[in-house]
Design an enzyme around this catalytic site. Structure first.
Site, mmCIF file in Angstrom:
data_model
loop_
_atom_site.group_PDB
_atom_site.id
_atom_site.type_symbol
_atom_site.label_atom_id
_atom_site.label_comp_id
_atom_site.label_asym_id
_atom_site.label_seq_id
_atom_site.Cartn_x
_atom_site.Cartn_y
_atom_site.Cartn_z
ATOM 1 N N GLU A 1 -8.569 1.701 -4.299
ATOM 2 C CA GLU A 1 -9.629 1.405 -3.321
ATOM 3 C C GLU A 1 -10.265 2.695 -2.813
ATOM 4 O O GLU A 1 -9.564 3.667 -2.472
ATOM 5 C CB GLU A 1 -9.040 0.614 -2.137
ATOM 6 C CG GLU A 1 -10.109 0.335 -1.068
ATOM 7 C CD GLU A 1 -9.708 -0.694 -0.028
ATOM 8 O OE1 GLU A 1 -8.606 -1.271 -0.127
ATOM 9 O OE2 GLU A 1 -10.517 -0.922 0.887
ATOM 10 N N GLU B 1 0.826 -1.211 0.000
ATOM 11 C CA GLU B 1 0.000 0.000 0.000
ATOM 12 C C GLU B 1 0.862 1.263 0.000
ATOM 13 O O GLU B 1 1.899 1.297 0.656
ATOM 14 C CB GLU B 1 -0.913 0.011 1.235
ATOM 15 C CG GLU B 1 -1.891 -1.152 1.263
ATOM 16 C CD GLU B 1 -2.809 -1.113 2.483
ATOM 17 O OE1 GLU B 1 -2.749 -0.143 3.275
ATOM 18 O OE2 GLU B 1 -3.590 -2.067 2.641
HETATM 19 O O1 KIV Z 1 -6.453 -7.081 2.035
HETATM 20 C C1 KIV Z 1 -7.266 -7.088 1.101
HETATM 21 O O2 KIV Z 1 -8.162 -7.925 1.033
HETATM 22 C C2 KIV Z 1 -7.106 -6.079 0.069
HETATM 23 C C3 KIV Z 1 -8.175 -5.969 -0.982
HETATM 24 C C4 KIV Z 1 -9.421 -5.428 -0.417
HETATM 25 C C5 KIV Z 1 -7.711 -5.209 -2.166
HETATM 26 O O3 KIV Z 1 -6.165 -5.352 0.082
#
Ligand code: KIV
Length: 301
Positions: free
Chosen positions: A193, A126
């Site tokens: 997201e 991220e």
């Molecule tokens: O951890 C997760 O499930 C994610 C998705 C929602 C993209 O990062």
């Protein structure tokens, strides 16, 4: 066509995903679903999704935490091994959890390698521009990286919660610039997201790698949902962008309730739900045994 149908049930690879821009190409959008163990990986793979993500959502939907901050690289590696045992055709991507790529590039590469050795074929992390050195170090070490920007759950303390991002012109500009920097650093795709649909569309059109949206509207190159959310499995509240395709939790409660009631009512197990004495040998043995049983002194007389 989707990457899976295009290659007709062959292993999905990073280069295939990297080249899968939808736009005017006539290609179908990509799909990614999370999985955390062998059965969930088999389900997602049989459904034909191109990517399986061992997301750090593991913390919330499987391990019962309130956010994603508590899972470790070892947790993700353990669940990645289970997914790998299902031998999926889908590309297996594992999340680098919080604090596994924040300290140094060396530590980042070591953590990435741990997930690859556990069976992942790529990792996801991220953040925007400030992650570029980590992404470059991973890519230099032959570890494919999927980026993730917008609402990044590992940043909830800074964001003040699970809040939609990119809502102003200035914020949308930063998002766009971050996306380009991630692409230049070598990401093969980027998860967007919790951003307004119009921002996701613009970012998608500006990139030559695919965007995978979640709460980002319909104009991305693909969509991702969390396994438990889309199945209605787990009784947790889901964000407004989730479409529940089933109520598996309710079905599971009904099934277990029936088991409890059948056991209590003496209807489970039936004769066919067990192993019988087909030769009669055991009946004779049991009779002999009973003949030899001496009654307990207190019961005599
Ligand atoms: O951890 C997760 O499930 C994610 C998705 C929602 C993209 O990062």
């Amino acid at each position: 066509m989707s990457a899976q149908t295009e290659v007709s049930a062959k292993k999905v690879t990073v280069p295939q995903i990297r080249g899968h821009k939808v736009g005017a190409s006539g290609k179908l959008p990509l799909t990614m679903v999370t999985a955390y163990d062998a059965p969930s990986a088999r389900i997602v793979d049989r459904a034909g999704a191109e990517m399986i993500l061992i997301g750090d959502s593991l913390a919330m939907v499987v391990l019962g935490y309130k956010d994603t901050l508590s899972v470790t690289v070892d947790d993700i590696a353990y669940h990645t091994q289970a997914v790998r045992r299902a031998d999926p055709l889908a590309l297996v991507i594992a999340d680098l959890p919080w604090m596994s790529y924040h300290v140094s590039t060396a530590e980042t590469v070591q953590n990435g390698a741990k997930l690859i050795r556990a069976g992942a074929e790529a990792v996801k992390l991220e953040g925007g521009a400030k992650r570029v050195p980590m992404i470059e170090a991973l890519v230099d070490s032959e570890i494919p990286v999927q980026g993730h920007i917008g609402l990044t759950p590992q940043s909830i303390r800074v964001m003040g919660g699970f809040l939609v991002q990119g809502k102003t012109e200035a914020a949308a500009e930063i998002l766009l610039s971050d996306a380009k920097k991630l692409q230049d650093a070598g990401c093969f795709s980027i998860v967007l997201e919790g951003v307004p649909a119009i921002v996701a569309k613009l970012v998608t059109e500006a990139l030559n790698i695919p965007t995978i949206g979640i709460g980002a509207g319909p104009n991305t190159d693909g969509q991702v949902l969390v396994f438990h959310d889309l199945l209605g499995y787990g009784f947790s509240r889901v964000p407004k962008f989730v479409r529940k395709y089933a109520e598996i939790g309710e079905i599971a409660v009904q099934a277990v309730t029936s088991f409890v009631s059948d056991v209590r009512g003496g209807t489970f197990p039936s004769e066919t739900e067990g192993y019988q004495d087909t030769t009669g040998e055991l009946a004779k043995w049991s009779e002999r045994k009973l003949d030899n049983v001496t009654a307990h002194p207190y019961l005599v007389g």
